[in-house]
Design an enzyme around this catalytic site. Structure first.
Site, short mmCIF file in Angstrom:
data_model
loop_
_atom_site.label_atom_id
_atom_site.label_comp_id
_atom_site.label_asym_id
_atom_site.label_seq_id
_atom_site.Cartn_x
_atom_site.Cartn_y
_atom_site.Cartn_z
N LYS A 17 0.78 -1.23 -0.28
CA LYS A 17 -0.26 0.08 -0.19
C LYS A 17 0.26 1.01 0.44
O LYS A 17 0.64 2.25 -0.33
CB LYS A 17 -1.55 -0.10 1.35
CG LYS A 17 -2.09 -1.21 0.85
CD LYS A 17 -3.08 -0.59 1.82
CE LYS A 17 -4.34 -1.93 1.92
NZ LYS A 17 -4.23 -3.72 2.03
C1 LIG Z 1 -4.53 -4.60 1.15
C2 LIG Z 1 -3.96 -5.82 1.56
C3 LIG Z 1 -4.61 -7.05 0.20
C4 LIG Z 1 -5.81 -6.93 -0.47
O1 LIG Z 1 -5.25 -5.45 -1.55
P1 LIG Z 1 -6.82 -5.20 -2.19
O2 LIG Z 1 -6.60 -4.15 -3.22
O3 LIG Z 1 -7.55 -4.94 -1.29
O4 LIG Z 1 -6.91 -6.22 -2.75
C5 LIG Z 1 -3.45 -7.80 0.35
N1 LIG Z 1 -2.50 -7.70 0.77
C6 LIG Z 1 -1.99 -7.14 1.62
C7 LIG Z 1 -0.68 -7.50 2.35
C8 LIG Z 1 -2.44 -5.90 1.87
O5 LIG Z 1 -2.08 -5.00 2.80
#
Ligand SMILES: *Cc1c(COP(=O)(O)O)cnc(C)c1O
Length: 487
Positions: A113
């Site tokens: 993220k």
């Molecule tokens: C947010 C997240 C996801 C999921 O990603 P999306 O964009 O919500 O599909 C998967 N793995 C981790 C570690 C995350 O922080």
């Protein structure tokens, strides 16, 4: 580039006008009117660019109302070796010929993220400075988005972050990541309750439109278009790193929750990136897998949401999914409105595309799916570690598990790494019986002084707190109230 709503009720807007917003006023999500396209010659020009150059080439197509020099500067300040561990930003690790991991988790909070949110922090600060405006970001976290959001916004002029988290319910590592931040514009609020209580408070505050307007309340949720735009870049980067020529195709395996990450892959494919398959992996919360197998989309309630060992994918209503359906429906906003009309009443409602004309078209979009489980996740972590000497986190393991099921001879498979194992030491212990390594700089963060306030699960004290901090704008010694209640 102009942006429209998936439900058709928003006059077209420029990038800067949708940057700070959440949902469009008609309840839909913002989408570019058309995708920029890269033909083979254009792809050839991108191959070989550095991450920063590539990011500029792609993001400038979407953020075309930010002056070129300014956007270049923002991108260059964001994607640095200092923040992401190397100039590669998202290096490709090869496990064996044709099998790769795209390392997306070397940012400040060790989760993918950061790639989007670090850019968002700089874009928000830039845009707010231009309009001489400010923003109070209110969010709720169960441990994952919170740190990424706070590290993205710390020290940014014109921005304060009020982050609610369930007291004592996050891992010690995640708690320390957030609560050890000493920046005066970051406010951690530990709520006596669970994550849903935190989310309810955010909703209650956001629904008070007078308060929301007066205090410039905003969010940084996963439906922000700029986050998608930033994530498109690493699909291009991963593609170029895994291939020698643009005649080759690549498949990507994507651990999914809110459909944000894979939505960027879908857009990259629509832009002309030679992607064969986008392999969507869910955990026990398999709403999206159910859709791609059967055509039925049935969001679930919190009572039907499982708490799993890949917690960032514990999502039962995929907020970005509407963007994909908009494209699947040939951008027919009325159709999207009709479909979401069926499910927004809640309570087990669903729509079912099977047998219809949209379902026939789905194979053109290259998305296939599968589900993982706790046992499969642990076994995958163990096997990847034994076989390749590489340690992956539980989310990445879900992606690898499902990705391998769809692996094809002669098509490179790139599995997206969405977090580092250090954040999930319990599962790592279970898989390999020793603790995950800590990257430099994270030793002993649990022992740093922490800064937070504790409140009851009630919107009123949160509002009062925000109002108090807002009155204190920019003057020395203004955070006394806050400091008094922290340890
Ligand atoms: C947010 C997240 C996801 C999921 O990603 P999306 O964009 O919500 O599909 C998967 N793995 C981790 C570690 C995350 O922080």
């Amino acid at each position: 580039m102009r942006y429209v709503s998936t439900r058709g009720g928003m006059p077209p807007k420029k990038f800067s006008s949708i940057l700070l917003g959440g949902l469009a006023a008609d309840g839909g999500l913002t989408m570019p009117e058309a995708y920029p396209e890269f033909d083979s010659a254009a792809l050839q020009q991108l191959r070989g660019l550095s991450y920063r150059e590539l990011a500029f080439e792609i993001i400038s197509r979407f953020a075309d109302d930010i002056p070129t020099a300014d956007l270049r500067n923002i991108i260059e300040r964001t994607y640095t070796a200092g923040s992401f561990g190397s100039d590669e930003i998202t290096p490709l690790k090869t496990l064996e010929p044709g099998l790769h991991i795209l390392a997306l988790s070397n940012g400040p909070t060790l989760a993918f993220k950061d790639i989007a949110l670090q850019l968002l922090g700089n874009l928000f600060e830039y845009t707010l400075a231009k309009t001489e405006d400010h923003l109070n970001i209110l969010g709720a976290t169960s441990g994952d988005t919170g740190p990424s959001a706070e590290y993205a916004m710390r020290g940014k002029a014109g921005i304060r972050v009020f982050m609610l988290s369930p007291q004592g319910k996050m891992s010690r590592f995640q708690t320390a990541q957030m609560f050890s931040l000493q920046d005066p514009n970051i406010f951690n609020i530990a709520i006596r309750g669970v994550f849903d209580d935190c989310q309810d408070i955010v909703k209650a505050v956001s629904n008070d439109s007078a308060f929301k307007q007066k205090y410039h309340i905003g969010t940084i949720n996963s439906i922000n278009w700029a986050r998608i735009a930033a994530q498109i870049v690493y699909y291009f980067k991963g593609y170029f790193a895994a291939t020698r020529s643009n005649a080759e195709q690549v498949s990507f395996a994507v651990p999914s929750g809110n459909f944000g990450n894979i939505c960027a892959g879908h857009v990259a494919r629509m832009m002309g990136l030679p992607v064969r398959r986008l392999i969507l992996a869910t955990n026990e919360n398999d709403v999206l897998d159910e859709f791609f197998r059967t055509g039925r989309y049935r969001p679930r309630g919190t009572d039907e949401t499982h708490h799993t060992s890949s917690p960032s994918m514990d999502i039962s209503k995929a907020s970005n999914f509407e963007r994909f359906i908009f494209d699947l429906a040939g951008r027919d906003a009325n159709r999207v409105k009709e479909l979401w009309g069926k499910i927004e009443r809640g309570g087990g409602d669903f729509f079912d595309l099977s047998g219809g004309s949209l379902w026939e078209k789905i194979k053109d979009f290259g998305i296939v799916s599968g589900t993982s489980s706790h046992a499969a996740r642990i076994a995958t972590i163990r096997r990847i570690h034994e076989q390749y000497g590489v340690l992956v986190d539980p989310h990445t393991a879900d992606g690898l598990k499902v990705g391998m099921e769809y692996r094809e001879e002669g098509v490179p498979l790139v599995c997206l790494e969405t977090a580092l194992p250090v954040k999930f030491s319990e599962s790592i212990m279970e898989a390999i019986s020793h603790e995950p390594p800590r990257p430099a700089g994270y030793q002993g963060i649990e022992n740093l002084p922490q800064r937070y306030v504790v409140m009851n699960a009630d919107a009123d004290p949160v509002k009062t707190f925000i109002a108090e901090q807002a009155r204190n704008t920019g003057e020395a010694g203004t955070f006394e109230e806050y400091e008094k209640v922290v340890r």
